[in-house]
Design a protein around this motif. Structure first.
Motif, mmCIF file in Angstrom:
data_model
loop_
_atom_site.group_PDB
_atom_site.id
_atom_site.type_symbol
_atom_site.label_atom_id
_atom_site.label_comp_id
_atom_site.label_asym_id
_atom_site.label_seq_id
_atom_site.Cartn_x
_atom_site.Cartn_y
_atom_site.Cartn_z
ATOM 1 N N ILE A 106 0.811 -1.221 0.000
ATOM 2 C CA ILE A 106 0.000 0.000 0.000
ATOM 3 C C ILE A 106 0.842 1.268 0.000
ATOM 4 O O ILE A 106 0.331 2.357 -0.254
ATOM 5 C CB ILE A 106 -0.949 0.003 1.213
ATOM 6 N N GLY A 107 2.141 1.163 0.276
ATOM 7 C CA GLY A 107 3.014 2.332 0.274
ATOM 8 C C GLY A 107 3.678 2.592 -1.061
ATOM 9 O O GLY A 107 4.548 3.469 -1.176
ATOM 10 N N LEU A 108 3.265 1.854 -2.099
ATOM 11 C CA LEU A 108 3.921 1.944 -3.399
ATOM 12 C C LEU A 108 3.794 3.343 -3.999
ATOM 13 O O LEU A 108 2.719 3.946 -4.010
ATOM 14 C CB LEU A 108 3.292 0.917 -4.339
ATOM 15 N N LEU A 109 4.935 3.871 -4.504
ATOM 16 C CA LEU A 109 4.952 5.186 -5.152
ATOM 17 C C LEU A 109 5.156 5.078 -6.656
ATOM 18 O O LEU A 109 4.592 5.868 -7.415
ATOM 19 C CB LEU A 109 6.077 6.052 -4.554
ATOM 20 N N PHE A 110 5.960 4.103 -7.094
ATOM 21 C CA PHE A 110 6.278 3.943 -8.510
ATOM 22 C C PHE A 110 6.102 2.475 -8.898
ATOM 23 O O PHE A 110 6.688 1.591 -8.276
ATOM 24 C CB PHE A 110 7.719 4.390 -8.800
ATOM 25 N N LEU A 111 5.336 2.250 -9.951
ATOM 26 C CA LEU A 111 5.110 0.888 -10.446
ATOM 27 C C LEU A 111 5.375 0.852 -11.941
ATOM 28 O O LEU A 111 4.772 1.594 -12.710
ATOM 29 C CB LEU A 111 3.677 0.441 -10.160
ATOM 30 N N ASP A 112 6.295 -0.022 -12.345
ATOM 31 C CA ASP A 112 6.644 -0.178 -13.758
ATOM 32 C C ASP A 112 6.225 -1.566 -14.208
ATOM 33 O O ASP A 112 6.796 -2.569 -13.782
ATOM 34 C CB ASP A 112 8.153 0.011 -13.950
ATOM 35 N N ILE A 113 5.198 -1.614 -15.070
ATOM 36 C CA ILE A 113 4.715 -2.908 -15.586
ATOM 37 C C ILE A 113 4.660 -2.865 -17.115
ATOM 38 O O ILE A 113 3.789 -3.483 -17.733
ATOM 39 C CB ILE A 113 3.346 -3.279 -14.990
ATOM 40 N N GLN A 114 5.579 -2.118 -17.726
ATOM 41 C CA GLN A 114 5.608 -2.081 -19.188
ATOM 42 C C GLN A 114 5.919 -3.466 -19.744
ATOM 43 O O GLN A 114 6.622 -4.267 -19.126
ATOM 44 C CB GLN A 114 6.639 -1.063 -19.685
ATOM 45 N N ASN A 115 5.363 -3.735 -20.919
ATOM 46 C CA ASN A 115 5.550 -5.025 -21.607
ATOM 47 C C ASN A 115 5.016 -6.216 -20.815
ATOM 48 O O ASN A 115 5.470 -7.342 -21.008
ATOM 49 C CB ASN A 115 7.037 -5.247 -21.935
#
Length: 557
Positions: free
Chosen positions: A490-499
């Motif tokens: 729940i503390g996530l600031l940046f999420l990279d799920i490209q591709n």
């Protein structure tokens, strides 16, 4: 005790300890008093948003700003600089890098209002000319640091550098790397006219010769930091042959008695060069970068480290002669080491990692990408009694190690339970179960990179409140994994799920709803996610500032 009963000076000290940026944002929303305090102590501002409509409000809110970074700004810069000039701020540093052209008019106005500006960064400018340098020197006569490195189209010549050097006599630091037209005359004029010069970088300025470098060093023996190339190869007849090291250059290095940082990346050097550096700098030397250097041996680097035992930062990337036994011998001299980069040293195994974490008490960062990590070396580290826990280790980079396996990774995490940054990108030999085990053991991890590891699931059943940055690019995860992430991270600031080709709009929506502090999201090439849904996030998720849409469009809010 109530918040209001605690002295504001004490709160200021606490918040300064927390730092700048994201660490203070959550504090500022607690109450009006905290908002007021955090507004006062904030000294830096990075502007991403090309829309400058909110800038006046920010500039009036943070009255003690000293640093403004515009290097991510993609809009029209002249108007923005006009607003900054009229703000009444007293800036120390401004960064206008990565612009197509230098904003001449805006910088002129800024110079007329902010005479105390000390640092100007203009790296990676589309076009840079002598007239720009003269304008900078005229508008900011008290500059101490200037970065004009790596312009895409450089017309800077010796004339421009000469004028600059005569007008900025108090310059302490300059980086003119990548300005390919400058010659020995530029280097000599800087060392002669800038009497306070301490740091100079001229990487890939190949018209500056070894003779010129030697003359400049003798002229300015007070230099504390140098960064340059000794050209590796030169055309000679039908083939390529190494350019010999000029003896004058080796001797001139002996005159630099105050050296604390040396960067000779991508250079053809010799043991004699390293010996000369060691004899001149001694224990003043704190940083040594020999990335992709050739023609030196273990004897040369051993001499340096044995005579310069105050080194804190060491970069030996692509030193392919290094073995685990070499590292064991060198580690005896690395008493103050805090960061080491051994990426591309293809003979190094697990033993190197254990040797360094055991013998280097202050080591907090190790990079061993593209090595033989995952393979047990000659050293016997099979039982837990062989390991020594290193609580200082905060960042480990293992990217592109295809031999890294669960057994090795589990041992590494046992040795370094205080990890905050873990890069496992393209390590295809690790499993989801092992990653979860590591997250349990190293509960302080804030940045986790699992890009292109082939991971299909991220099945956790415990809260990972510290995790702020998660990179799952190129993985085979589905919506179910995003549901789990939204529940426990729940503390996530940046999420990279490209591709990530199997996730849909439903999974992304769940993350958006539950990760309330999310600021950046990369959805490039996520073909099952609806672009229209992404654009509606500007209304439903005010904290989200940067999105890369499935079609690859950068959206800033």
């Amino acid at each position: 005790m109530l918040v209001k009963d605690f002295p504001e000076g004490c709160w200021e000290s606490i918040f300064r300890f927390l730092g700048q940026g994201n660490d203070l944002e959550s504090v500022s929303v607690v109450c009006k008093q905290f908002l007021s305090i955090t507004n006062r102590i904030r000294i830096s501002l990075t502007i991403h948003n090309p829309a400058i409509i909110f800038l006046p409000r920010l500039l009036s809110r943070f009255l003690r700003l000293k640093v403004i970074d515009l290097s991510y700004f993609t809009g029209e810069l002249e108007g923005l600089l006009h607003q900054i000039s009229q703000s009444g701020l007293d800036l120390d540093l401004i960064n206008v890098s990565n612009q197509k052209t230098l904003p001449v008019d805006g910088l002129r106005e800024l110079g007329s209002k902010m005479i105390n500006l000390r640092v100007l960064i203009c790296s990676n400018i589309g076009s840079l000319r002598d007239s720009h340098l003269i304008m900078i020197a005229y508008c900011f006569p008290f500059l101490k640091e200037l970065d004009i490195s790596f312009p895409l189209d450089s017309e800077v010549s010796d004339f421009g550098i000469l004028k600059l050097s005569t007008m900025l006599e108090n310059l302490h630091k300059i980086d003119l790397s990548g300005n390919h037209l400058v010659t020995n005359e530029s280097l000599l004029s800087l060392c002669q006219n800038c009497r306070s010069l301490e740091e100079i970088s001229f990487v890939t300025c190949f018209q500056i010769t070894q003779v010129g470098i030697a003359s400049a060093f003798r002229m300015r023996p007070s230099l504390a930091s140098i960064s340059f190339n000794i050209e590796k190869k030169r055309i000679h007849g039908p083939g390529l042959t190494p350019l010999p090291i000029n003896m004058d250059l080796i001797v001139s290095l002996m005159s630099l008695k105050k050296l604390n940082a040396v960067d000779l990346s991508n250079s053809f050097i010799s043991d004699e060069v390293l010996i000369s550096l060691a004899d001149s700098a001694g224990n003043f030397l704190k940083k040594l970068v020999l990335h992709d250097c050739c023609n030196f041996t273990f004897s040369g680097i051993s001499y340096v480290l044995s005579n310069c035992q105050s080194i804190q930062c060491l970069d030996l990337r692509k030193a392919d002669f290094l073995t685990d036994q070499c590292i064991k011998k060198l580690s005896m001299f690395l008493l103050n080491l805090t960061s080491i980069n051994l990426s591309g040293c293809c003979q190094l195994t697990n033993s190197t990692f254990f040797i360094l974490t055991k013998n280097c008490k202050f080591l907090n960062e190790i990079k061993m990408e593209r090595t033989y990590i995952g393979v047990d070396g000659e050293e016997d580290f099979n039982s837990m009694s062989d390991f020594l826990i290193n609580l200082q280790m905060k960042a480990v980079y293992f990217g592109d190690n295809i031999l890294l396996n669960d057994v090795s990774l589990s041992k590494f995490s046992s040795v370094c339970p205080s990890l905050q940054f873990l890069d496992l990108s393209a390590c295809e030999g690790i499993s989801e179960e092992c990653v979860v085990e590591v997250m349990k053991r190293c509960c302080k991890i804030r940045h986790l990179n699992l890009a292109y590891t082939g991971i299909e699931k991220f099945e956790i059943n415990f809260e990972i409140s510290q995790l702020e940055v998660l990179n799952l690019s190129g993985s085979r995860i589905e919506d179910e994994t995003l549901f789990i992430i939204s529940k426990f991270c729940i503390g996530l600031l940046f999420l990279d799920i490209q591709n990530c080709c199997y996730i849909t709009t439903n999974g992304v929506r769940k993350v958006i709803e539950n990760c309330r502090g999310l600021k950046a999201l990369n959805l490039k090439n996520c073909r099952l996610v609806d672009d229209d849904f992404v654009f509606t996030l500007t209304f439903t998720k005010p904290s989200l500032r940067t999105i890369i849409t499935p079609s690859g469009v950068d959206v800033y809010y």
